[in-house]
Design an enzyme around this catalytic site. Structure first.
Site, mmCIF file in Angstrom:
data_model
loop_
_atom_site.group_PDB
_atom_site.id
_atom_site.type_symbol
_atom_site.label_atom_id
_atom_site.label_comp_id
_atom_site.label_asym_id
_atom_site.label_seq_id
_atom_site.Cartn_x
_atom_site.Cartn_y
_atom_site.Cartn_z
ATOM 1 C CG ASN A 89 -0.186 -0.126 2.506
ATOM 2 O OD1 ASN A 89 0.587 0.754 2.852
ATOM 3 N ND2 ASN A 89 -0.365 -1.244 3.217
ATOM 4 C CG PHE B 134 -2.787 5.456 13.324
ATOM 5 C CD1 PHE B 134 -1.879 5.198 14.339
ATOM 6 C CD2 PHE B 134 -2.831 6.734 12.771
ATOM 7 C CE1 PHE B 134 -1.038 6.194 14.802
ATOM 8 C CE2 PHE B 134 -1.987 7.733 13.223
ATOM 9 C CZ PHE B 134 -1.093 7.467 14.243
ATOM 10 C CG ASP C 132 -6.117 -5.277 5.790
ATOM 11 O OD1 ASP C 132 -5.771 -5.488 6.965
ATOM 12 O OD2 ASP C 132 -6.508 -4.165 5.366
HETATM 13 O O1 PMT Z 1 2.978 6.007 6.596
HETATM 14 P P1 PMT Z 1 2.387 7.327 6.151
HETATM 15 O O2 PMT Z 1 2.560 7.567 4.661
HETATM 16 O O3 PMT Z 1 2.864 8.477 6.987
HETATM 17 O O4 PMT Z 1 0.804 7.230 6.338
HETATM 18 C C1 PMT Z 1 0.277 7.166 7.636
HETATM 19 C C2 PMT Z 1 -0.868 6.148 7.708
HETATM 20 C C3 PMT Z 1 -2.032 6.645 6.866
HETATM 21 C C4 PMT Z 1 -0.412 4.765 7.215
HETATM 22 C C5 PMT Z 1 -1.265 6.059 9.237
HETATM 23 O O5 PMT Z 1 -1.656 7.325 9.666
HETATM 24 C C6 PMT Z 1 -2.374 5.060 9.449
HETATM 25 O O6 PMT Z 1 -3.553 5.351 9.341
HETATM 26 N N1 PMT Z 1 -1.997 3.785 9.783
HETATM 27 C C7 PMT Z 1 -2.926 2.654 9.891
HETATM 28 C C8 PMT Z 1 -3.220 2.078 8.532
HETATM 29 C C9 PMT Z 1 -4.179 0.912 8.611
HETATM 30 O O7 PMT Z 1 -3.770 -0.217 8.403
HETATM 31 O O8 PMT Z 1 -5.413 1.238 9.017
HETATM 32 P P2 PMT Z 1 -6.624 0.171 9.215
HETATM 33 O O9 PMT Z 1 -7.792 1.018 9.514
HETATM 34 O O10 PMT Z 1 -6.684 -0.730 8.023
HETATM 35 O O11 PMT Z 1 -6.190 -0.663 10.475
HETATM 36 C C10 PMT Z 1 -6.595 -0.344 11.811
HETATM 37 C C11 PMT Z 1 -5.441 -0.649 12.780
HETATM 38 O O12 PMT Z 1 -5.154 -2.047 12.706
HETATM 39 C C12 PMT Z 1 -4.159 0.057 12.458
HETATM 40 O O13 PMT Z 1 -3.543 0.464 13.661
HETATM 41 C C13 PMT Z 1 -3.314 -0.994 11.740
HETATM 42 O O14 PMT Z 1 -1.933 -0.798 11.983
HETATM 43 C C14 PMT Z 1 -3.801 -2.272 12.388
HETATM 44 N N2 PMT Z 1 -3.757 -3.452 11.511
HETATM 45 C C15 PMT Z 1 -4.294 -3.430 10.270
HETATM 46 C C16 PMT Z 1 -4.276 -4.557 9.493
HETATM 47 C C17 PMT Z 1 -3.716 -5.742 10.003
HETATM 48 N N3 PMT Z 1 -3.683 -6.847 9.281
HETATM 49 N N4 PMT Z 1 -3.214 -5.763 11.232
HETATM 50 C C18 PMT Z 1 -3.237 -4.639 12.007
HETATM 51 O O15 PMT Z 1 -2.762 -4.645 13.141
#
Ligand code: PMT
Length: 393
Positions: A210, A322, A279
């Site tokens: 991503n 996040f 994911d």
């Molecule tokens: O890296 P940059 O270019 O500065 O951009 C910052 C960012 C947009 C990546 C950052 O601010 C951000 O939002 N990070 C989380 C991205 C994400 O995976 O969001 P999500 O809504 O899909 O996931 C929710 C949370 O679960 C996140 O804390 C993520 O790290 C975590 N996660 C997600 C998928 C996964 N398989 N395992 C996880 O632990």
């Protein structure tokens, strides 16, 4: 607001050719809102007229120990006391040696000897002078006494050679001073920050990933470090410089990210999950490059929800996740906060061009079960500090 705003900084300017960079440094410190005072040695005034510094810094420049006009103030004591910190730039081998030996034979060295505030040196000199055992011993002695050094770089020197001894760039010195002025309010905390994307291979030349650049996570790691925390940074592939002082682990896949967190999870106080793990992964990873064909069907399987798993495992750890959303920001983030058993979630709208992935700024809402804080557009470094404020005890 910059943490140099309103700080009284005494700048000691000595006679090194890097003096020309100090004018740029002064301009940057003024922009940060610092209040400056300047002392120039006689050698420095032979290189640049004090009037130039006076005009740039908009403050008097002190040069003489004993002035013609009588005054009742003891000038070097007043200068030593009326500052928050002092910086000697450029710092020549001569001035470094004098202070290491306690010699006070001009206004600058006398003031520095009387100064009980933090004092930093930005050395600038010829490579041989820097590497001379006497200079190395003097620097080591001053470090031992508690003086700080902004190490010189290697590069092209005024004496026409390439080597060590080139004064740190003004921007580096400003960053150093900002760190020095940051309150160490996270001392004693062990914080793990994850950053960047993960990569899941399809074949030897193709992968799923991503747009995460790592900027948000690295900004948090650096801010936590500046505020005195012990920082473990676990990062997917990025092009960013690793902040010096963090314990760094590089990972590629979602599973590697999980394993790296798991190794230290028991011993950390806080996990901040700014990484964007993939994911999905391809069910089959081909050993050879997949041949071009009209259509290709990939079977994707779901990756582990890393922070969700640690949400189940947590004992004493604070978990900050996040949420990268393109719609229903708060509602979707609240659902993630609950289902992953997080303490806080930082919800950023990644559909805006100035926030989210791969930009220097971000806009977010921080949620917990009990509170909601809206953070307007700001630099990721500023947002990092606002997130870390949640951990202040
Ligand atoms: O890296 P940059 O270019 O500065 O951009 C910052 C960012 C947009 C990546 C950052 O601010 C951000 O939002 N990070 C989380 C991205 C994400 O995976 O969001 P999500 O809504 O899909 O996931 C929710 C949370 O679960 C996140 O804390 C993520 O790290 C975590 N996660 C997600 C998928 C996964 N398989 N395992 C996880 O632990």
């Amino acid at each position: 607001m910059s943490n140099l705003h309103g700080k009284k900084i005494l700048i000691g300017v000595t006679g090194g050719i890097a003096i020309y960079k100090v004018l740029d440094l002064i301009s940057r410190l003024k922009k940060e809102g610092a209040e400056l005072r300047i002392i120039m040695t006689k050698a420095a005034t032979a290189l640049v007229n004090p009037q130039t510094f006076q005009t740039m810094a908009r403050c008097p420049v002190h040069t003489e120990m004993f002035k013609d006009e009588p005054t009742y103030d003891v000038e070097h004591i007043e200068l030593a006391e009326d500052c928050d910190l002092a910086l000697v730039a450029p710092a020549t081998a001569n001035t470094i040696a004098k202070l290491a030996c306690g010699i006070a034979d001009n206004l600058l060295t006398t003031t520095l000897l009387a100064c009980k505030k933090p004092v930093y040196f930005a050395p600038a000199m010829n490579t041989n002078m820097l590497h001379h055992p006497a200079t190395q011993r003097n620097i080591a002695m001053l470090r031992e006494m508690g003086y700080g050094f902004i190490d010189s770089n290697s590069g092209f020197l005024a004496c026409n050679i390439i080597g060590d001894g080139r004064m740190a760039e003004p921007q580096e010195i400003v960053e150093f001073m900002k760190t020095a002025c940051t309150e160490k309010d996270l001392c004693g905390l062990r914080i793990m920050v994850t950053a960047g994307p993960t990569i899941e291979r399809i074949d030897p030349v193709r992968y799923i990933t991503n747009d995460s650049s790592g900027k948000m996570g690295y900004a948090i790691a650096k801010a936590a470090l500046d505020r005195g925390a012990e920082v473990l940074l676990v990062s997917g592939p990025t092009s960013l410089e690793v902040p010096s002082g963090v314990q760094f682990t590089s990972v590629t896949t979602n599973e590697e990210l999980y394993q790296a967190i798991d190794r230290d999870f028991e011993g950390i106080d806080v996990l901040i999950m700014a990484a964007a793990p993939a994911d999905f992964r391809s069910e089959v990873v081909e050993d050879q490059k997949i041949k071009k064909k009209d259509a290709l069907q990939l079977q994707l399987v779901k990756n582990r929800d890393i922070i969700g798993d640690f949400g189940q495992k947590k004992t004493h750890q604070t978990l900050i996740g996040f949420a990268a959303e393109t719609e229903e920001l708060v509602e979707n983030a609240r659902e993630k906060l609950r289902s992953k058993r997080l303490d806080y979630i930082v919800a950023n709208d990644v559909s805006e061009p100035d926030s989210g992935f791969n930009v220097d700024t971000n806009r977010a809402v921080i949620l917990s079960e009990k509170m909601k804080i809206a953070l307007p557009l700001m630099l990721k470094r500023e947002m990092a500090d606002r997130i870390l404020d949640l951990l202040k005890r």
